[in-house]
Design a protein around this motif. Structure first.
Motif, PDB file in Angstrom:
ATOM      1  N   THR A   1     -24.314  -5.076  35.103  1.00 20.16           N
ATOM      2  CA  THR A   1     -23.696  -5.350  33.811  1.00 20.16           C
ATOM      3  C   THR A   1     -23.551  -4.032  33.053  1.00 20.16           C
ATOM      4  O   THR A   1     -24.485  -3.215  33.028  1.00 20.16           O
ATOM      5  CB  THR A   1     -24.564  -6.315  32.994  1.00 20.16           C
ATOM      6  N   CYS A   2     -22.407  -3.804  32.433  1.00 22.33           N
ATOM      7  CA  CYS A   2     -22.210  -2.530  31.739  1.00 22.33           C
ATOM      8  C   CYS A   2     -21.301  -2.721  30.533  1.00 22.33           C
ATOM      9  O   CYS A   2     -20.647  -3.755  30.361  1.00 22.33           O
ATOM     10  CB  CYS A   2     -21.639  -1.461  32.670  1.00 22.33           C
TER      11      CYS A   2
ATOM     12  N   ASP B   1     -24.084   2.535  30.646  1.00 23.44           N
ATOM     13  CA  ASP B   1     -24.984   1.628  31.365  1.00 23.44           C
ATOM     14  C   ASP B   1     -26.213   1.284  30.543  1.00 23.44           C
ATOM     15  O   ASP B   1     -26.637   2.053  29.670  1.00 23.44           O
ATOM     16  CB  ASP B   1     -25.421   2.261  32.695  1.00 23.44           C
TER      17      ASP B   1
ATOM     18  N   ILE C   1     -17.330  -5.762  27.597  1.00 20.91           N
ATOM     19  CA  ILE C   1     -18.543  -6.127  28.340  1.00 20.91           C
ATOM     20  C   ILE C   1     -18.110  -6.575  29.729  1.00 20.91           C
ATOM     21  O   ILE C   1     -17.310  -7.519  29.869  1.00 20.91           O
ATOM     22  CB  ILE C   1     -19.325  -7.265  27.651  1.00 20.91           C
ATOM     23  N   TYR C   2     -18.654  -5.921  30.747  1.00 21.76           N
ATOM     24  CA  TYR C   2     -18.324  -6.247  32.132  1.00 21.76           C
ATOM     25  C   TYR C   2     -19.543  -6.799  32.873  1.00 21.76           C
ATOM     26  O   TYR C   2     -20.664  -6.324  32.690  1.00 21.76           O
ATOM     27  CB  TYR C   2     -17.804  -5.012  32.872  1.00 21.76           C
ATOM     28  N   ARG C   3     -19.282  -7.789  33.701  1.00 22.62           N
ATOM     29  CA  ARG C   3     -20.240  -8.392  34.631  1.00 22.62           C
ATOM     30  C   ARG C   3     -21.442  -9.033  33.931  1.00 22.62           C
ATOM     31  O   ARG C   3     -22.559  -9.007  34.442  1.00 22.62           O
ATOM     32  CB  ARG C   3     -20.680  -7.365  35.680  1.00 22.62           C
ATOM     33  N   ALA C   4     -21.217  -9.604  32.760  1.00 20.25           N
ATOM     34  CA  ALA C   4     -22.249 -10.443  32.146  1.00 20.25           C
ATOM     35  C   ALA C   4     -22.314 -11.766  32.899  1.00 20.25           C
ATOM     36  O   ALA C   4     -21.364 -12.158  33.590  1.00 20.25           O
ATOM     37  CB  ALA C   4     -21.920 -10.687  30.677  1.00 20.25           C
ATOM     38  N   ASN C   5     -23.416 -12.479  32.761  1.00 16.73           N
ATOM     39  CA  ASN C   5     -23.562 -13.783  33.402  1.00 16.73           C
ATOM     40  C   ASN C   5     -22.877 -14.865  32.578  1.00 16.73           C
ATOM     41  O   ASN C   5     -22.766 -14.755  31.340  1.00 16.73           O
ATOM     42  CB  ASN C   5     -25.040 -14.125  33.582  1.00 16.73           C
TER      43      ASN C   5
ATOM     44  N   VAL D   1     -20.384 -14.372  37.419  1.00 20.17           N
ATOM     45  CA  VAL D   1     -19.943 -13.308  36.519  1.00 20.17           C
ATOM     46  C   VAL D   1     -18.937 -13.864  35.521  1.00 20.17           C
ATOM     47  O   VAL D   1     -17.954 -14.517  35.900  1.00 20.17           O
ATOM     48  CB  VAL D   1     -19.323 -12.144  37.306  1.00 20.17           C
TER      49      VAL D   1
ATOM     50  N   LEU E   1     -24.220 -11.282  24.792  1.00 17.12           N
ATOM     51  CA  LEU E   1     -24.160 -11.581  26.214  1.00 17.12           C
ATOM     52  C   LEU E   1     -25.506 -12.136  26.668  1.00 17.12           C
ATOM     53  O   LEU E   1     -26.531 -11.952  25.992  1.00 17.12           O
ATOM     54  CB  LEU E   1     -23.797 -10.346  27.033  1.00 17.12           C
TER      55      LEU E   1
ATOM     56  N   GLY F   1     -29.723  -1.447  34.487  1.00 11.85           N
ATOM     57  CA  GLY F   1     -29.000  -2.710  34.553  1.00 11.85           C
ATOM     58  C   GLY F   1     -29.699  -3.902  33.942  1.00 11.85           C
ATOM     59  O   GLY F   1     -29.091  -4.960  33.783  1.00 11.85           O
TER      60      GLY F   1
ATOM     61  N   SER G   1     -29.461 -10.067  32.010  1.00 14.50           N
ATOM     62  CA  SER G   1     -29.084  -9.643  33.357  1.00 14.50           C
ATOM     63  C   SER G   1     -30.293  -9.045  34.060  1.00 14.50           C
ATOM     64  O   SER G   1     -31.129  -8.385  33.426  1.00 14.50           O
ATOM     65  CB  SER G   1     -27.965  -8.597  33.321  1.00 14.50           C
TER      66      SER G   1
END
Length: 758
Positions: free
Chosen positions: A282-283, A302, A209-213, A244, A265, A313, A268
């Motif tokens: 987020t992806c 995505d 998991i990328y760019r979750a809050n 992030v 997660l 997103g 977003s």
């Protein structure tokens, strides 16, 4: 009234019903003295099921419904704004052994005679440690303040939020409530569903998991919440200071596993600027071995289902996102970071809501796809209940009807459209060119009522040359749907015929009989003649609805938002402002029922301006308006099955209502419509032999959901109206009892079963 935040909570032990639930922890109960001003509150909270079709290889996880800690924050209406007052912990938390999504607990709250909001938060982490909660904090500030830190190691006991609004909280009444909770986080499942012969082998290994809050609001913003049907959200709520979270991942548990599930997660926001979508959205990144490779390849996916309301997103709480890998065309990127920085290819998201399978898309490559808006279709219990699903496809498909064993029956519908009928539903498949060349509508319609003990179930099979998946079709049973549903009735106290106060006392004895019928378990309960959780009565004083003040109208508007039925008894005189609020509430939803009583030409007169049934009928001896008669001896039942609308009231769950005379010992108020009215079905009329014969005293506009009743009311035990047994213990014995109870059976059906869109 002000409630101090330092109120000490004293807890009362509950005697749990043996065998109904089992405790998740030591259930030993210490009985403590209860403060006289403390109201015992019992709550049942429901977390949506995470079950999905077997084809997706992701099953329900019981601990997702687990609850270990609960806090209740009480907000009180003050100066037209809800303000924080105090907080208590939930006690005696018990999770049902039969239903992992059901948890019960209790709390002692301070009684209040003004409207309250009870905010329920469960499984909070450090949400209550970020700052001091201040008494008088506004509702919006309190909810925005409640922020949790995200931990990628979360598995069970997910953070939850729910809310209850009350007109008041009384010590001397049962305070039992049910609320469905929203999960504050998102779940991601990835399934390797590559069909044999579609592509080279692909062995799933990991999910990133990328760019979750790194933080999330426990409570969604009010603008995001949708309350029609099941509570859900339509947009994401993200704290202003969120950053992030570092990329995290999960591996397959065993070699050869086809799925990696339960990655969580926070929400977003969508990324609308296409130039920033690749670098900031987020992806998900999937890692695996392509063909005979010994080095891992990584592929980006995505959050972009293509369905309306789910932009690129956007990640929404209480949703489960299922990514079905249908085809891998070649090697991916050498590292997960590389994949996260480049556009996705070949694999595209599928989506479904946690508690309701709303959409699932299956993809192969970039052009060929088949999508269905729901893998489970649920029809309501009554004949004619309708549900429409959307099928989207760029490949040829067919729809087969299946029998109870899951075998095809021979009935097939092609993309050209068609209709078939099963034992309990009808399906029509038709092209929807208005939405696009690749869109079809599947319209399901129930063909009969389901009053049986269990749901009707069936299935369809949608298939192409490459893929096959089932759609489950269910028509819910009346009993099953109703057992936990409460009907909420607002009555106006201090008036002739009111249903009493919220705590069960009466300001006028004329309302006692009907109230006792409604609350007798043999009548309206999960085991009664009409299956329902029960009837809850709320009350407002007459002075509130006769007022024109903004503060009183604010209270009335808030109360109306929480009820299904408004009962305006005889002698009621709403102000013009109150009448406008009440009639606006009534017209806002087809389920809402309005009961209008009349005692003279003046009572409820402001309501008449909004109700077309009271137009002049210009027949008989009257003008078609409600007017006082001199009849003090008798009413009679109207004729059978008037225009096909009254049979259900004369032969309902509580038995037949005999034709004949029903004596009455007081003046009657009647609407002289002469039975030419096309909208209102007459139920009772002044008996023959009078110069006002055919004057209707009780009638129902079935289409609009309005019940009109004259001065005999729906509640009185005077004369030979409602029986003495009804007045004493709610047992239905007389014809008038049966008629009133049958009417309420219809009210229950109307308020609980009919879709707001019907």
């Amino acid at each position: 009234m002000s409630i101090k935040s330092h109120i000490k909570s004293l807890w009362l032990g509950l005697a749990l019903v043996a065998g109904l639930v089992s405790c998740t922890k030591d259930a030993a109960t210490e009985y403590l003295p209860v403060d006289p001003n403390s109201a015992l509150v019992k709550l049942s909270i429901y977390t949506p099921s995470s079950s999905v079709p077997q084809a997706t290889r992701s099953q329900a996880d019981a601990d997702e419904g687990a609850v270990s800690r609960i806090k209740l924050a009480v907000l009180e209406l003050s100066g037209g704004i809800y303000r924080y007052r105090y907080m208590v912990d939930g006690q005696q938390i018990v999770q049902s052994s039969a239903d992992s999504q059901l948890t019960t607990f209790s709390a002692l709250l301070t009684s209040s005679d003004v409207p309250l909001k009870i905010v329920i938060v469960a499984n909070y982490n450090d949400a209550f440690e970020s700052g001091e909660i201040v008494e008088d904090m506004t509702e919006s500030n309190f909810k925005e303040w409640l922020i949790d830190s995200f931990d990628s190691g979360i598995e069970g006991e997910l953070p939850l939020y729910g809310e209850i609004s009350l007109t008041q909280l009384r010590v001397d009444q049962p305070n039992s409530f049910s609320v469905t909770m929203l999960r504050a986080v998102v779940r991601v499942d990835v399934n390797n569903t590559i069909a044999t012969g579609m592509s080279e082998d692909f062995r799933l290994e990991s999910v990133y998991i990328y760019r979750a809050n790194d933080r999330y609001n426990v409570i969604p913003s009010s603008s995001a919440i949708q309350t029609e049907g099941k509570m859900s959200v339509s947009s994401a709520t993200v704290p202003g200071g969120a950053s992030v979270y570092p990329a995290y991942h999960k591996n397959v548990e065993s070699e050869g596993d086809k799925s990696i599930t339960r990655s969580y997660l926070p929400e977003s926001l969508p990324v609308t600027d296409q130039a920033l979508q690749t670098s900031t959205a987020t992806c998900v990144v999937v890692g695996g071995y392509y063909a005979d490779d010994t080095a891992l390849s990584y592929y980006r996916i995505d959050f972009d289902s293509g369905f309306e309301g789910h932009p690129f997103g956007q990640v929404l709480r209480n949703h489960k996102y299922i990514f079905n890998i249908m085809q891998v065309n070649g090697r991916g990127w050498p590292t997960p970071g590389d994949a996260a920085q480049n556009e996705a290819t070949a694999i595209t998201a599928t989506m479904q809501v946690w508690n309701e399978l709303t959409s699932e898309m299956w993809f192969s490559g970039d052009e060929n796809y088949l999508g269905i808006s729901s893998r489970k279709v649920v029809l309501q219990y009554f004949a004619g209940a309708e549900k429409t699903e959307t099928l989207q496809a760029t490949v040829p498909f067919s729809v087969k009807i299946m029998d109870e064993n899951g075998d095809p029956t021979g009935q097939v519908i092609t993309p050209d459209g068609g209709v078939f009928t099963t034992d309990f539903y009808r399906l029509e498949v038709a092209r929807d060119y208005s939405s696009g060349n690749d869109i079809w509508k599947l319209v399901f319609t129930s063909t009969g009522d389901n009053y049986s003990a269990s749901d009707f179930t069936g299935s369809l099979q949608v298939y192409t040359d490459w893929w096959t998946f089932d759609i489950e079709v269910v028509q819910e049973t009346y009993q099953g749907m109703m057992a936990s549903r409460y009907v909420r009735v607002l009555t106006i106290t201090d008036l002739d015929g009111d249903l009493g106060t919220t705590d069960g006392t009466f300001t006028d004895a004329s309302g006692a009989a009907m109230r006792r019928v409604l609350e007798n378990p043999s009548n309206f309960s999960s085991l009664g003649k009409v299956t329902i959780g029960g009837v809850i009565v709320y009350d407002l004083k007459n002075a509130t609805i006769t007022s024109q003040s903004a503060s009183d109208m604010y209270i009335l508007e808030k109360v109306l938002s929480d009820v299904d039925v408004v009962h305006l008894p005889a002698e009621c005189t709403p102000s013009s402002a109150a009448a406008k609020l009440i009639t606006d509430w009534h017209s806002s939803k087809v389920n809402n029922i309005l009961i209008v009583g009349f005692d003279s030409d003046n009572t409820n007169s402001t309501i008449e301006a909004y109700i077309y049934d009271l137009e002049d009928a210009d027949v008989g001896s009257g003008s078609g308006t409600w007017e006082t008669t001199s009849q003090i001896t008798a009413l009679e039942r109207a004729e059978d099955d008037w225009q096909g609308r009254t049979e259900r009231f004369f032969n309902g769950p509580f038995g037949p209502v005999a034709e004949g005379i029903m004596g009455l010992s007081k003046l009657s108020i009647g609407y002289n419509n002469g039975y030419n009215d096309e909208t209102t079905a007459p139920l009772l009329r002044v008996a023959a032999g009078s110069d006002v014969h055919l004057m209707m005293t009780h009638g129902i506009n079935i289409t609009a959901g309005v019940f009109y009743c004259g001065d005999s009311g729906i509640t009185s035990n005077r004369g030979s109206a409602m029986s003495d047994t009804a007045h004493t213990d709610g047992i239905v014995t007389s014809d008038f009892d049966r008629l009133m109870a049958n009417i309420w059976a219809w009210i229950v059906e109307r308020t609980t079963m009919i879709s707001a869109n019907t």
